[in-house]
Design a protein around this motif. Structure first.
Motif, PDB file in Angstrom:
ATOM      1  N   ASP A 291       9.201 -14.346   1.467  1.00 43.32           N
ATOM      2  CA  ASP A 291       7.608 -14.054   1.701  1.00 43.32           C
ATOM      3  C   ASP A 291       7.241 -12.754   1.603  1.00 43.32           C
ATOM      4  O   ASP A 291       6.021 -12.263   1.531  1.00 43.32           O
ATOM      5  N   LEU A 292       8.208 -11.748   1.692  1.00 39.58           N
ATOM      6  CA  LEU A 292       7.989 -10.219   1.705  1.00 39.58           C
ATOM      7  C   LEU A 292       7.429 -10.111   0.186  1.00 39.58           C
ATOM      8  O   LEU A 292       6.881  -8.900   0.080  1.00 39.58           O
ATOM      9  N   GLY A 293       7.791 -10.734  -0.612  1.00 36.48           N
ATOM     10  CA  GLY A 293       7.598 -10.380  -2.078  1.00 36.48           C
ATOM     11  C   GLY A 293       5.943 -10.759  -2.311  1.00 36.48           C
ATOM     12  O   GLY A 293       5.411 -10.167  -3.377  1.00 36.48           O
ATOM     13  N   PHE A 294       5.172 -11.158  -1.243  1.00 35.28           N
ATOM     14  CA  PHE A 294       3.734 -11.163  -1.321  1.00 35.28           C
ATOM     15  C   PHE A 294       3.276  -9.689  -1.649  1.00 35.28           C
ATOM     16  O   PHE A 294       2.048  -9.335  -2.231  1.00 35.28           O
ATOM     17  N   VAL A 295       3.751  -8.539  -1.102  1.00 34.40           N
ATOM     18  CA  VAL A 295       3.317  -7.234  -1.433  1.00 34.40           C
ATOM     19  C   VAL A 295       3.319  -6.978  -2.890  1.00 34.40           C
ATOM     20  O   VAL A 295       2.552  -5.927  -3.267  1.00 34.40           O
ATOM     21  N   GLU A 296       4.194  -7.580  -3.769  1.00 32.57           N
ATOM     22  CA  GLU A 296       4.030  -7.131  -4.954  1.00 32.57           C
ATOM     23  C   GLU A 296       2.984  -7.800  -5.660  1.00 32.57           C
ATOM     24  O   GLU A 296       2.271  -7.388  -6.683  1.00 32.57           O
ATOM     25  N   VAL A 297       2.836  -9.038  -5.192  1.00 30.32           N
ATOM     26  CA  VAL A 297       0.891  -9.431  -5.543  1.00 30.32           C
ATOM     27  C   VAL A 297      -0.068  -8.627  -5.158  1.00 30.32           C
ATOM     28  O   VAL A 297      -0.936  -8.397  -5.927  1.00 30.32           O
ATOM     29  N   LEU A 298      -0.031  -8.010  -4.175  1.00 30.95           N
ATOM     30  CA  LEU A 298      -0.996  -7.246  -3.691  1.00 30.95           C
ATOM     31  C   LEU A 298      -1.001  -5.774  -4.485  1.00 30.95           C
ATOM     32  O   LEU A 298      -1.966  -5.143  -4.690  1.00 30.95           O
ATOM     33  N   ARG A 299       0.262  -5.303  -5.199  1.00 31.31           N
ATOM     34  CA  ARG A 299       0.373  -4.219  -5.942  1.00 31.31           C
ATOM     35  C   ARG A 299      -0.503  -4.814  -7.003  1.00 31.31           C
ATOM     36  O   ARG A 299      -0.885  -3.746  -7.567  1.00 31.31           O
ATOM     37  N   THR A 300      -0.165  -5.876  -7.711  1.00 29.49           N
ATOM     38  CA  THR A 300      -0.849  -6.356  -8.911  1.00 29.49           C
ATOM     39  C   THR A 300      -2.283  -6.171  -8.510  1.00 29.49           C
ATOM     40  O   THR A 300      -3.126  -5.999  -9.657  1.00 29.49           O
ATOM     41  N   ALA A 301      -2.714  -6.474  -7.441  1.00 29.06           N
ATOM     42  CA  ALA A 301      -4.123  -6.603  -7.203  1.00 29.06           C
ATOM     43  C   ALA A 301      -4.712  -5.069  -6.920  1.00 29.06           C
ATOM     44  O   ALA A 301      -5.875  -5.058  -6.481  1.00 29.06           O
ATOM     45  N   GLY A 302      -3.846  -3.967  -7.116  1.00 26.19           N
ATOM     46  CA  GLY A 302      -4.331  -2.827  -6.862  1.00 26.19           C
ATOM     47  C   GLY A 302      -4.060  -1.938  -5.570  1.00 26.19           C
ATOM     48  O   GLY A 302      -4.220  -0.902  -5.708  1.00 26.19           O
ATOM     49  N   ALA A 303      -3.245  -2.351  -4.696  1.00 22.28           N
ATOM     50  CA  ALA A 303      -3.109  -1.776  -3.747  1.00 22.28           C
ATOM     51  C   ALA A 303      -1.929  -1.111  -3.720  1.00 22.28           C
ATOM     52  O   ALA A 303      -0.752  -1.160  -4.609  1.00 22.28           O
ATOM     53  N   ARG A 304      -1.813   0.071  -2.899  1.00 18.00           N
ATOM     54  CA  ARG A 304      -0.477   0.849  -2.989  1.00 18.00           C
ATOM     55  C   ARG A 304       0.690   0.463  -1.749  1.00 18.00           C
ATOM     56  O   ARG A 304       0.178  -0.042  -0.698  1.00 18.00           O
ATOM     57  N   VAL A 305       1.629   0.082  -2.371  1.00 19.02           N
ATOM     58  CA  VAL A 305       2.783  -0.748  -1.590  1.00 19.02           C
ATOM     59  C   VAL A 305       4.200   0.309  -1.363  1.00 19.02           C
ATOM     60  O   VAL A 305       4.417   0.949  -2.158  1.00 19.02           O
ATOM     61  N   ASP A 306       4.510   0.266  -0.121  1.00 17.94           N
ATOM     62  CA  ASP A 306       5.810   0.887  -0.021  1.00 17.94           C
ATOM     63  C   ASP A 306       6.478   0.135   0.882  1.00 17.94           C
ATOM     64  O   ASP A 306       6.225  -0.291   1.986  1.00 17.94           O
ATOM     65  N   VAL A 307       7.812  -0.238   0.243  1.00 17.58           N
ATOM     66  CA  VAL A 307       8.668  -1.269   1.087  1.00 17.58           C
ATOM     67  C   VAL A 307      10.024  -0.104   1.535  1.00 17.58           C
ATOM     68  O   VAL A 307      10.891  -0.071   0.463  1.00 17.58           O
ATOM     69  N   GLY A 308      10.110  -0.052   2.544  1.00 21.18           N
ATOM     70  CA  GLY A 308      11.066   0.945   3.194  1.00 21.18           C
ATOM     71  C   GLY A 308      12.349   0.406   3.532  1.00 21.18           C
ATOM     72  O   GLY A 308      12.726  -0.836   3.438  1.00 21.18           O
ATOM     73  N   GLU A 309      13.286   1.036   4.110  1.00 28.99           N
ATOM     74  CA  GLU A 309      14.509   0.568   4.673  1.00 28.99           C
ATOM     75  C   GLU A 309      14.174  -0.334   5.847  1.00 28.99           C
ATOM     76  O   GLU A 309      14.947  -1.468   6.111  1.00 28.99           O
ATOM     77  N   ASP A 310      13.289   0.043   6.719  1.00 22.84           N
ATOM     78  CA  ASP A 310      12.856  -0.882   7.988  1.00 22.84           C
ATOM     79  C   ASP A 310      11.527  -1.063   8.239  1.00 22.84           C
ATOM     80  O   ASP A 310      10.895  -1.373   9.288  1.00 22.84           O
ATOM     81  N   ALA A 311      10.582  -0.889   7.082  1.00 22.40           N
ATOM     82  CA  ALA A 311       9.288  -1.132   7.453  1.00 22.40           C
ATOM     83  C   ALA A 311       8.504  -1.412   5.908  1.00 22.40           C
ATOM     84  O   ALA A 311       9.065  -0.949   4.997  1.00 22.40           O
ATOM     85  N   VAL A 312       7.305  -2.072   6.079  1.00 24.10           N
ATOM     86  CA  VAL A 312       6.664  -2.246   4.828  1.00 24.10           C
ATOM     87  C   VAL A 312       5.177  -1.494   5.294  1.00 24.10           C
ATOM     88  O   VAL A 312       4.696  -2.035   6.104  1.00 24.10           O
ATOM     89  N   THR A 313       4.570  -0.883   3.929  1.00 22.45           N
ATOM     90  CA  THR A 313       3.375  -0.446   4.213  1.00 22.45           C
ATOM     91  C   THR A 313       2.259  -0.703   3.060  1.00 22.45           C
ATOM     92  O   THR A 313       2.811  -0.592   1.852  1.00 22.45           O
ATOM     93  N   VAL A 314       1.156  -1.072   3.285  1.00 23.51           N
ATOM     94  CA  VAL A 314       0.257  -1.284   2.071  1.00 23.51           C
ATOM     95  C   VAL A 314      -1.116  -0.561   2.516  1.00 23.51           C
ATOM     96  O   VAL A 314      -1.512  -0.691   3.759  1.00 23.51           O
ATOM     97  N   THR A 315      -1.681   0.263   1.693  1.00 22.21           N
ATOM     98  CA  THR A 315      -2.701   0.959   1.311  1.00 22.21           C
ATOM     99  C   THR A 315      -3.966   0.282   0.588  1.00 22.21           C
ATOM    100  O   THR A 315      -3.708   0.085  -0.826  1.00 22.21           O
ATOM    101  N   GLY A 316      -4.882  -0.112   1.048  1.00 22.68           N
ATOM    102  CA  GLY A 316      -5.981  -0.490   0.175  1.00 22.68           C
ATOM    103  C   GLY A 316      -6.674   0.644  -0.554  1.00 22.68           C
ATOM    104  O   GLY A 316      -6.674   1.796   0.276  1.00 22.68           O
ATOM    105  N   THR A 317      -7.166   0.362  -1.842  1.00 21.05           N
ATOM    106  CA  THR A 317      -7.746   1.370  -2.485  1.00 21.05           C
ATOM    107  C   THR A 317      -9.323   1.405  -2.479  1.00 21.05           C
ATOM    108  O   THR A 317      -9.972   2.162  -3.067  1.00 21.05           O
ATOM    109  N   GLY A 318      -9.796   0.456  -1.680  1.00 19.05           N
ATOM    110  CA  GLY A 318     -11.096  -0.032  -1.756  1.00 19.05           C
ATOM    111  C   GLY A 318     -11.717  -0.767  -2.882  1.00 19.05           C
ATOM    112  O   GLY A 318     -12.911  -0.850  -2.989  1.00 19.05           O
ATOM    113  N   ARG A 319     -10.826  -1.360  -3.931  1.00 23.22           N
ATOM    114  CA  ARG A 319     -11.146  -2.081  -4.827  1.00 23.22           C
ATOM    115  C   ARG A 319     -10.063  -3.157  -4.929  1.00 23.22           C
ATOM    116  O   ARG A 319      -9.014  -2.695  -5.201  1.00 23.22           O
ATOM    117  N   LEU A 320     -10.436  -4.502  -5.164  1.00 25.90           N
ATOM    118  CA  LEU A 320      -9.503  -5.351  -5.054  1.00 25.90           C
ATOM    119  C   LEU A 320      -9.501  -5.965  -6.683  1.00 25.90           C
ATOM    120  O   LEU A 320     -10.377  -6.473  -7.419  1.00 25.90           O
TER     121      LEU A 320
END
Length: 445
Positions: A291-320
């Motif tokens: 289910d961590l794969g959900f972040v790739e859906v958020l990437r498709t929806a325009g969010a910035r995504v960073d999957v690191g070695e021991d953390a995941v970060t999502v940044t919204g751009t103000g537009r979905l």
């Protein structure tokens, strides 16, 4: 990580909803200048309950570190205790020590599964490898969920099983050990049937080869196999969907439990729709959870995504961003997260491959569509798909259907669409009793 294709908080009662102007899809006033947020996400339910079962089947005492403490995991732990397994909790449930005997249980008895589907699917195979008569039962909600394919498979392995309910529960298992051999399983309804059978495999008299067809939620099987190997099992996938399990049993381990990726989806989606940055520590690129794969859906929806070695970060751009279709069959527990925020997008979003979600705690496709309709949002649905069209979201009372994921998903929508209330906010206790408090901490009104 498998990417997709393409304590009860009663303060959020329905009467607490604040009615304000509805959101419109054209709202682009969000910024990303606020300080990053760190979400405190509890342990994975899927890992916790699998690890409880494997530790109970292993020789020696296993330590599960940072297990999820929720309604479902406590129900699973209680069921194991009823089966004679010793589980000792550390201070503040920082760890659970589980002592197994290296074999199935003996003596028989009643096993109460409450609402926990994993208990009803994982524990009957485990008891069938032992001795005695066991009767499984659960809540009315759990009684409605299918169990017949599992009962049929256990009978083909030599157990005597009688399903007394329309769907499965109450379920009686007369156990005298299980033989191995060849077994074919239909995986189209739930991957939990296959996981339960695979985890019982090392306790059978002879090696077991399982061939599965129409498998849904494949990442959960990958998780099961990885954890079985962690506990020392001999399991190989000889061809796609063909699993061979040896009879070497399990050995005790010391296992840290990852944060729950399905639960993380709500906080990461919240980042996407609010224009904030949210990090979930402990979930990285080597996570066992699909289910961590959900972040790739958020990437498709325009969010910035960073999957690191021991953390995941999502940044919204103000537009979905909308205007896409996505197959979420492999990560169906997160499709509601996407569907609930889809009204905020700039174009329709279609989710496919989710037919088996109709057989979860609720008919999740119907429940999401019904709640979006109550919010004035237009949807279309089919047997295994739904399309959500963007538009204004009006205040509404969300019908949770005693389904934790419905309540959590629509809570994210509520961050951008004030005026949503919930008829059963405490149902989040199934997987995250502190959910509402954590969401308010991160996104105060």
């Amino acid at each position: 990580m498998s990417a997709p294709h393409t304590t009860t908080d009663a303060s959020l009662s329905a009467t607490d909803a604040v009615v304000s102007a509805p959101h419109t899809a054209a709202d682009a006033s969000l910024t990303t200048t606020d300080a990053p947020l760190t979400a405190r996400v509890p342990g994975s339910k899927s890992i916790t309950n699998r690890a409880l079962l494997l530790a109970a089947a292993a020789r020696g005492t296993s330590r599960l570190r940072a297990p999820l403490v929720s309604d479902d995991t406590l129900a699973f732990r209680g069921a194991l205790t009823a089966l004679g397994v010793r589980v000792e909790a550390g201070p503040h449930d920082a760890f659970w020590d589980v002592t197994g005997t290296g074999r199935g249980p003996v003596g028989g008895g009643g096993v109460w599964c409450a609402d926990a589907g994993t208990a009803a699917r994982f524990l009957p195979p485990f008891t069938a490898t032992g001795r005695g008569t066991y009767v499984f039962d659960g809540s009315a909600q759990l009684r409605a969920r299918p169990l017949r394919p599992l009962a049929d498979a256990l009978e083909r392995l030599g157990a005597t099983v009688r399903a007394e309910g329309d769907a499965g529960l109450p379920l009686r298992v007369d156990a005298d050990g299980l033989r191995g051999g060849e077994l074919q399983v239909d995986g189209g309804l739930s991957s939990q049937f296959l996981s339960g059978l695979l985890m019982a495999g090392p306790l059978l008299r002879t090696p077991l080869t399982v061939t599965v067809r129409d498998l849904v939620s494949r990442p959960y099987i990958d998780m099961t196999v990885a954890l079985m190997r962690r506990f020392g099992a001999e399991v190989t996938e000889e061809a796609p969907g063909v699993f061979r399990i040896g009879t070497g049993g399990y050995t005790a381990v010391d296992l840290p439990v990852e944060p729950d990726a399905s639960t993380a989806s709500y906080f990461l989606a919240a980042a996407a729709v609010t224009g904030r940055t949210v990090t979930v520590p402990g979930l990285g690129r080597d996570s066992l959870q699909g289910d961590l794969g959900f972040v790739e859906v958020l990437r498709t929806a325009g969010a910035r995504v960073d999957v690191g070695e021991d953390a995941v970060t999502v940044t919204g751009t103000g537009r979905l961003r909308g205007g896409f279709e996505v197959d979420m069959g492999a990560i169906s527990d997160t499709f509601m997260t996407l569907a609930a925020i889809a009204p905020l997008a700039d174009a329709p979003i279609t989710v496919r491959g989710i037919g088996h979600a109709r057989l979860k705690e609720s008919d999740r496709i119907a429940a999401v569509a019904g709640n979006l309709a109550a919010c004035g949002v237009e949807t279309e649905t089919g047997p295994d798909w739904m399309t959500v069209r963007p538009g204004p979201v009006r205040p509404a009372l969300i019908a949770c259907h005693r389904d934790h994921r419905i309540a959590m998903a629509f809570s994210v929508l509520g961050l951008r669409a004030p005026g949503l209330g919930f008829d059963d906010p405490s149902c989040v206790g199934k997987t995250f009793p502190g959910f509402h408090a954590e969401l308010r901490r991160l996104f105060p009104e």
